[in-house]
Every structure is written in structure tokens, then in C-alpha cells.
Design a protein around this motif. Structure first.
Motif, PDB file in Angstrom:
ATOM      1  N   ALA A 127       0.926  -1.285   0.149  1.00  0.00           N
ATOM      2  CA  ALA A 127      -0.091  -0.166   0.083  1.00  0.00           C
ATOM      3  C   ALA A 127       1.023   1.072  -0.029  1.00  0.00           C
ATOM      4  CB  ALA A 127      -1.074  -0.020   1.256  1.00  0.00           C
ATOM      5  N   SER A 128       2.159   1.072   0.633  1.00  0.00           N
ATOM      6  CA  SER A 128       3.093   2.442   0.664  1.00  0.00           C
ATOM      7  C   SER A 128       3.633   2.536  -0.521  1.00  0.00           C
ATOM      8  CB  SER A 128       3.943   2.185   1.716  1.00  0.00           C
ATOM      9  OG  SER A 128       4.974   1.228   1.345  1.00  0.00           O
ATOM     10  N   GLY A 129       3.527   1.520  -1.427  1.00  0.00           N
ATOM     11  CA  GLY A 129       4.444   1.570  -2.950  1.00  0.00           C
ATOM     12  C   GLY A 129       5.759   1.481  -2.675  1.00  0.00           C
ATOM     13  N   SER A 130       6.012   0.640  -1.488  1.00  0.00           N
ATOM     14  CA  SER A 130       7.651   0.206  -1.450  1.00  0.00           C
ATOM     15  C   SER A 130       7.797  -1.160  -2.160  1.00  0.00           C
ATOM     16  CB  SER A 130       7.804  -0.071   0.033  1.00  0.00           C
ATOM     17  OG  SER A 130       7.655   1.230   0.759  1.00  0.00           O
ATOM     18  N   ILE A 131       6.804  -1.998  -2.280  1.00  0.00           N
ATOM     19  CA  ILE A 131       6.734  -3.175  -3.150  1.00  0.00           C
ATOM     20  C   ILE A 131       5.816  -3.187  -4.151  1.00  0.00           C
ATOM     21  CG2 ILE A 131       7.809  -4.406  -1.232  1.00  0.00           C
ATOM     22  CD1 ILE A 131       5.381  -5.907  -0.856  1.00  0.00           C
ATOM     23  N   ALA A 147       7.581  -9.588  -8.095  1.00  0.00           N
ATOM     24  CA  ALA A 147       8.707  -9.664  -9.191  1.00  0.00           C
ATOM     25  C   ALA A 147       8.681  -8.506 -10.190  1.00  0.00           C
ATOM     26  CB  ALA A 147       8.999 -10.980  -9.796  1.00  0.00           C
ATOM     27  N   GLU A 148       7.295  -8.067 -10.434  1.00  0.00           N
ATOM     28  CA  GLU A 148       7.080  -6.794 -11.406  1.00  0.00           C
ATOM     29  C   GLU A 148       8.026  -5.827 -11.075  1.00  0.00           C
ATOM     30  OE1 GLU A 148       3.107  -5.799 -11.073  1.00  0.00           O
ATOM     31  OE2 GLU A 148       2.231  -7.524 -11.759  1.00  0.00           O
ATOM     32  N   ASN A 149       8.494  -5.263 -12.167  1.00  0.00           N
ATOM     33  CA  ASN A 149       9.195  -4.059 -12.283  1.00  0.00           C
ATOM     34  C   ASN A 149       8.570  -2.813 -11.826  1.00  0.00           C
ATOM     35  OD1 ASN A 149      11.761  -2.923 -12.531  1.00  0.00           O
ATOM     36  ND2 ASN A 149      11.045  -2.168 -14.716  1.00  0.00           N
ATOM     37  N   MET A 150       9.658  -2.018 -10.865  1.00  0.00           N
ATOM     38  CA  MET A 150       9.006  -0.746 -10.324  1.00  0.00           C
ATOM     39  C   MET A 150      10.016   0.371 -10.600  1.00  0.00           C
ATOM     40  SD  MET A 150       7.687  -1.778  -6.325  1.00  0.00           S
ATOM     41  CE  MET A 150       7.129  -0.162  -6.154  1.00  0.00           C
ATOM     42  N   GLU A 151       9.604   1.372 -11.656  1.00  0.00           N
ATOM     43  CA  GLU A 151      10.416   2.223 -12.277  1.00  0.00           C
ATOM     44  C   GLU A 151      10.887   3.185 -11.035  1.00  0.00           C
ATOM     45  OE1 GLU A 151       8.784   4.373 -15.283  1.00  0.00           O
ATOM     46  OE2 GLU A 151       7.700   2.580 -16.118  1.00  0.00           O
ATOM     47  N   ASN A 152      10.277   3.381  -9.994  1.00  0.00           N
ATOM     48  CA  ASN A 152      10.868   4.410  -9.221  1.00  0.00           C
ATOM     49  C   ASN A 152      11.625   3.783  -7.620  1.00  0.00           C
ATOM     50  OD1 ASN A 152       9.822   6.585 -10.645  1.00  0.00           O
ATOM     51  ND2 ASN A 152       7.919   6.371  -9.816  1.00  0.00           N
ATOM     52  N   VAL A 210      13.457  -5.611  -1.878  1.00  0.00           N
ATOM     53  CA  VAL A 210      13.704  -6.911  -1.182  1.00  0.00           C
ATOM     54  C   VAL A 210      13.868  -6.304   0.201  1.00  0.00           C
ATOM     55  CG1 VAL A 210      15.458  -8.646  -1.004  1.00  0.00           C
ATOM     56  CG2 VAL A 210      14.572  -8.174  -3.426  1.00  0.00           C
ATOM     57  N   TYR A 211      14.780  -5.478   0.680  1.00  0.00           N
ATOM     58  CA  TYR A 211      15.078  -5.123   1.930  1.00  0.00           C
ATOM     59  C   TYR A 211      13.866  -4.346   2.506  1.00  0.00           C
ATOM     60  CZ  TYR A 211      19.311  -7.665   1.621  1.00  0.00           C
ATOM     61  OH  TYR A 211      20.171  -8.610   1.605  1.00  0.00           O
ATOM     62  N   ALA A 238      13.625 -18.521  -6.365  1.00  0.00           N
ATOM     63  CA  ALA A 238      13.959 -17.715  -7.575  1.00  0.00           C
ATOM     64  C   ALA A 238      15.345 -17.416  -7.975  1.00  0.00           C
ATOM     65  CB  ALA A 238      13.166 -16.363  -7.855  1.00  0.00           C
ATOM     66  N   GLY A 239      16.407 -17.595  -6.778  1.00  0.00           N
ATOM     67  CA  GLY A 239      17.822 -17.420  -7.176  1.00  0.00           C
ATOM     68  C   GLY A 239      18.167 -16.000  -6.867  1.00  0.00           C
ATOM     69  N   TYR A 240      17.372 -15.220  -7.961  1.00  0.00           N
ATOM     70  CA  TYR A 240      17.854 -13.717  -7.775  1.00  0.00           C
ATOM     71  C   TYR A 240      16.461 -13.073  -8.159  1.00  0.00           C
ATOM     72  CZ  TYR A 240      22.774 -13.998  -8.067  1.00  0.00           C
ATOM     73  OH  TYR A 240      24.130 -14.131  -7.516  1.00  0.00           O
ATOM     74  N   TYR A 241      16.275 -11.948  -7.474  1.00  0.00           N
ATOM     75  CA  TYR A 241      15.236 -10.897  -7.719  1.00  0.00           C
ATOM     76  C   TYR A 241      15.551 -10.043  -8.832  1.00  0.00           C
ATOM     77  CZ  TYR A 241      11.606  -7.741  -6.512  1.00  0.00           C
ATOM     78  OH  TYR A 241      10.383  -6.763  -6.710  1.00  0.00           O
ATOM     79  N   ARG A 242      14.804 -10.332  -9.906  1.00  0.00           N
ATOM     80  CA  ARG A 242      14.993  -9.099 -10.973  1.00  0.00           C
ATOM     81  C   ARG A 242      16.411  -9.264 -11.466  1.00  0.00           C
ATOM     82  NH1 ARG A 242      12.030  -4.021  -8.513  1.00  0.00           N
ATOM     83  NH2 ARG A 242       9.909  -4.835  -8.253  1.00  0.00           N
TER      84      ARG A 242
END
Length: 165
Positions: free
Chosen positions: A77-81, A106-111, A118-119, A143-147
């Protein structure tokens, strides 16, 4: 909380689940009682999208929703993920929170940078007493790696380097 584990005949744990007070219904307590509220430190994406800001949030326990899931919902809700991220399952064993998130995570977040996404989850969930590490799965898979940039193959610990001072 109550922990239920299943062991095989050799004594090795094969499944375990930690149940919190919000898993059980207390019919003699009003839902809005302070008993259901707790202060939680969450780490949200900073305005630059490259750092984390520590905030304290009062969260209300909802029936059948763990504190870990409530944190993830707050971060979405905060836009962090990514906003549509859902918690498929959560369990805690020996100080490690196993958090299975939907593929939306795993969707891309431009900002917001990938390590901040992740953190934001890891730092917030490890702020809960008894949780030292977080293992993130995506739709039940490691997934091994995130993005393709952040290694999430093993349980992660709190990352102080991203937190704004």
C-alpha cells in the motif's frame, strides 16, 4: 504463539507452522480492543527510491492474517513493493521467516530499486521479535535472484546500509 511441527520417523522436522494470536478467535474480546494492536517498525522506500526510511506503524491483528502478512500488505500500500503483491504462505522456524509471495512481487517498479524492494520486506519482517532472517520464495519457488540483481537464494538478514540515517 503456538508452534506445530511434524517430524518423520527419524526425528527430522518435515513441516512446521507458527500460529499467532490472530489465528485464533477470541469471542469474549472486542475486535477494536487494544489487545489486537501492536507497534511495528517498517522500512518503506525513501523518496529517492534508493534508500529505506524507518517508520513505526500501529497494526491491528486481523483474523487469519499473520503479522508478517500485514507488514507485506502495508508495504504494498505504501508503494515500497509492487502493489498487487500477495502472501501465498508464511511460516517461521528457528528464527527464519519463510515468506512465499505472489509473482506480482517480481514486477518491475520504475521508481524503486530492486534491493530497496527486497530489503523493505526483509528489514520490516526481521523487526518482529524472534525473526532473524527472511527467505523469500516467489509462487513457491526459490527464484535465485530477484529481478536478476539481488540474490534471494538463501535467507537474508537485516541490511542497515540502505536505511537513511
Amino acid at each position: 504463539s503456538i508452534r506445530i511441527t511434524m517430524n518423520n520417523p527419524a526425528g527430522d522436522m518435515v513441516a512446521g507452522e507458527l500460529f499467532f494470536r490472530d489465528t485464533f478467535y477470541f469471542y469474549d474480546y472486542p475486535v477494536e480492543d487494544n489487545y489486537n494492536k501492536t507497534n511495528v517498525e517498517v522500512y518503506v522506500a525513501g523518496g529517492d527510491g534508493a534508500s529505506l526510511e524507518k517508520t513505526t506503524v500501529v497494526m491491528s491483528a486481523k483474523p487469519n492474517t499473520s503479522l508478517e502478512e500485514s507488514i507485506v500488505m502495508h508495504l504494498a500500500a505504501s508503494g515500497s513493493i509492487p502493489q498487487n503483491t500477495k502472501v501465498n504462505s508464511v511460516s517461521v522456524n528457528a528464527g527464519v521467516c519463510y515468506l512465499d509471495l505472489s509473482a506480482d512481487f517480481a514486477e518491475n517498479m520504475e521508481n524503486v530499486k530492486s534491493d530497496v524492494v527486497v530489503y523493505s520486506v526483509v528489514n520490516s519482517v526481521t523487526s518482529i521479535n524472534g525473526i532473524d532472517k527472511v527467505q523469500i520464495f516467489i509462487d513457491g519457488e526459490n527464484a535465485g535472484y530477484y529481478r536478476k540483481t539481488v540474490n534471494i537464494e538463501s535467507p537474508l538478514v537485516f541490511n542497515n546500509e540502505l536505511v537513511e540515517k
